[in-house]
Design an enzyme around this catalytic site. Structure first.
Site, PDB file in Angstrom:
ATOM      1  N   GLU A  35       0.725  -1.417   0.113  1.00 37.74           N
ATOM      2  CA  GLU A  35       0.038  -0.006   0.544  1.00 37.74           C
ATOM      3  C   GLU A  35       0.760   1.745   0.047  1.00 37.74           C
ATOM      4  OE1 GLU A  35      -2.837   0.472  -0.464  1.00 37.74           O
ATOM      5  OE2 GLU A  35      -3.464  -1.847  -0.687  1.00 37.74           O
ATOM      6  N   TYR A 118      -6.686   6.180   5.204  1.00 37.08           N
ATOM      7  CA  TYR A 118      -6.463   5.332   3.682  1.00 37.08           C
ATOM      8  C   TYR A 118      -5.962   3.313   4.131  1.00 37.08           C
ATOM      9  CZ  TYR A 118      -5.639   2.659  -0.300  1.00 37.08           C
ATOM     10  OH  TYR A 118      -5.548   1.381  -0.850  1.00 37.08           O
ATOM     11  N   ASP A 136      -9.606   6.113  -0.629  1.00 41.79           N
ATOM     12  CA  ASP A 136      -8.331   7.127  -1.913  1.00 41.79           C
ATOM     13  C   ASP A 136      -9.836   7.311  -2.706  1.00 41.79           C
ATOM     14  OD1 ASP A 136      -9.283   5.084  -3.430  1.00 41.79           O
ATOM     15  OD2 ASP A 136      -7.030   3.881  -3.414  1.00 41.79           O
TER      16      ASP A 136
END
Length: 351
Positions: A35, A118, A136
């Site tokens: 991520e 997020y 996001d």
């Protein structure tokens, strides 16, 4: 969001999801690394970096104990280097506070360096099964189009409203649901160009499609115009190798190495004069190609000169502006992290 929309999205995801390395064995550490890498970076660009990074730093403890220069070298080319610095800070926090085991609860994750709502939601839902939304830009675009919503997605209240909407309808497979939203935004409900509406599981319920306003959504602030900086790169080559310089510890590309540069676009005569002033004797100079490198808020417009210099005595007095040091080309390739801004000039300094 209605239950039928949730089920149609999940069915579409299970049928169409891409095979991505971070979806294999999705423990908290692996999901977190992916991520962070995927922020501001395309999936295809991340894949080889992800594999190499995990081979070198397979767990939190390895990352916490890494030398910074080596760590930056393994991140070289991904850009936004504060991402990996914050990752190491977070890894140290996990080592010291969680016995080296990456937490999976949102409340713990959000307290770690470099982890925002997020990323915390993504890790908590995918690795921990927690019903936490991961909102996001992709998700904001999808949801505003689905709802025909003209709210400005640059405003915190809009993000909060969408987070709350998703939290209230989160199914028992929150990780799959969040990944399905991400997948839809990455492959179907595209940010640029025409979205692939006929492939979308929500084509019959999307208000933006029904009302013909897809191109108008999402609404967001206009990007700030980037500042242009003109730079003249000086590629100095001598018997001791190639000249590099370390950038300051704070600011753009902090702590990275760079090809020495001067502000503005200088003429050949000005470059020669500068090189002589700082204690070198130029034997040959050649202007090479110009390049532009775009950061999020700055553009570097680079002009460059390749210079061959004569060896100088270490006892020779140097100008105080001279903070160059010389390294062999092979050392640059293996040891010194150079930002991607200088990638077009690597062919002149590596072999």
């Amino acid at each position: 969001m209605k239950q039928k929309e949730i089920q149609s999205l999940l069915a579409w995801y299970y049928e169409n999801k891409r095979s991505l390395p971070w979806r294999e064995n999705p423990d908290a550490y692996r999901v977190w690394v992916s991520e962070i890498m995927l922020q501001q970076t395309r999936v295809e660009a991340v894949k080889p970096y992800y594999k190499r990074f995990l081979e070198k730093y397979p767990d939190v403890l390895a990352l916490a104990d890494a030398r910074e220069e080596e760590l930056l070298k393994y991140w070289e080319g991904l850009g936004y280097y504060n991402r990996v610095r914050n990752m190491q800070k977070a890894a140290i926090q996990v080592r010291d506070n969680y016995n080296g085991i990456m937490p999976t609860r949102y409340d713990y994750l959000i307290e770690l360096s470099g982890i925002g709502p997020y990323t915390a939601g993504a890790v908590a839902s995918i690795a921990g099964g927690e019903k936490a939304p991961a909102v996001d830009g992709n998700v904001l675009r999808i949801m505003t189009r689905l709802n025909g919503d003209y709210s400005n997605i640059s405003v915190p209240s809009t993000i909060k409203a969408i987070q709350m909407e998703l939290a209230e309808c989160m199914p028992d497979v929150p990780g799959d649901f969040n990944q399905a939203l991400m997948e839809l935004g990455a492959t179907v409900c595209l940010p640029n160009g025409e979205p692939k509406c006929e492939e979308c599981p929500w084509k019959s319920s999307c208000k933006a499609r029904k009302q013909g306003i897809i191109s108008e959504l999402p609404v967001k602030n206009k990007p700030v115009k980037r500042r242009i900086e003109k730079r003249t790169l000086i590629l100095l080559s001598g018997s001791r190798g190639i000249a590099l310089r370390k950038r300051p510890a704070k600011g753009l590309l902090a702590g990275m190495y760079e090809i020495p540069a001067l502000s503005g676009h200088l003429r050949e005569e000005e470059v020669l004069e500068y090189v002589k002033e700082i204690g070198y004797h130029p034997l040959h100079i050649k202007q090479i190609e110009d390049h532009v490198h775009i950061f999020s808020h700055i553009e570097w417009h680079m002009k460059a000169f390749l210079l061959r210099i004569d060896e100088i005595s270490d006892s020779m007095k140097k100008d105080k502006r001279n903070d160059f040091f010389f390294v062999e080309p092979d050392e640059i390739k293996d040891k010194f992290p150079l930002p991607s801004a200088f990638a077009p000039y690597r062919k002149y300094i590596e072999r």
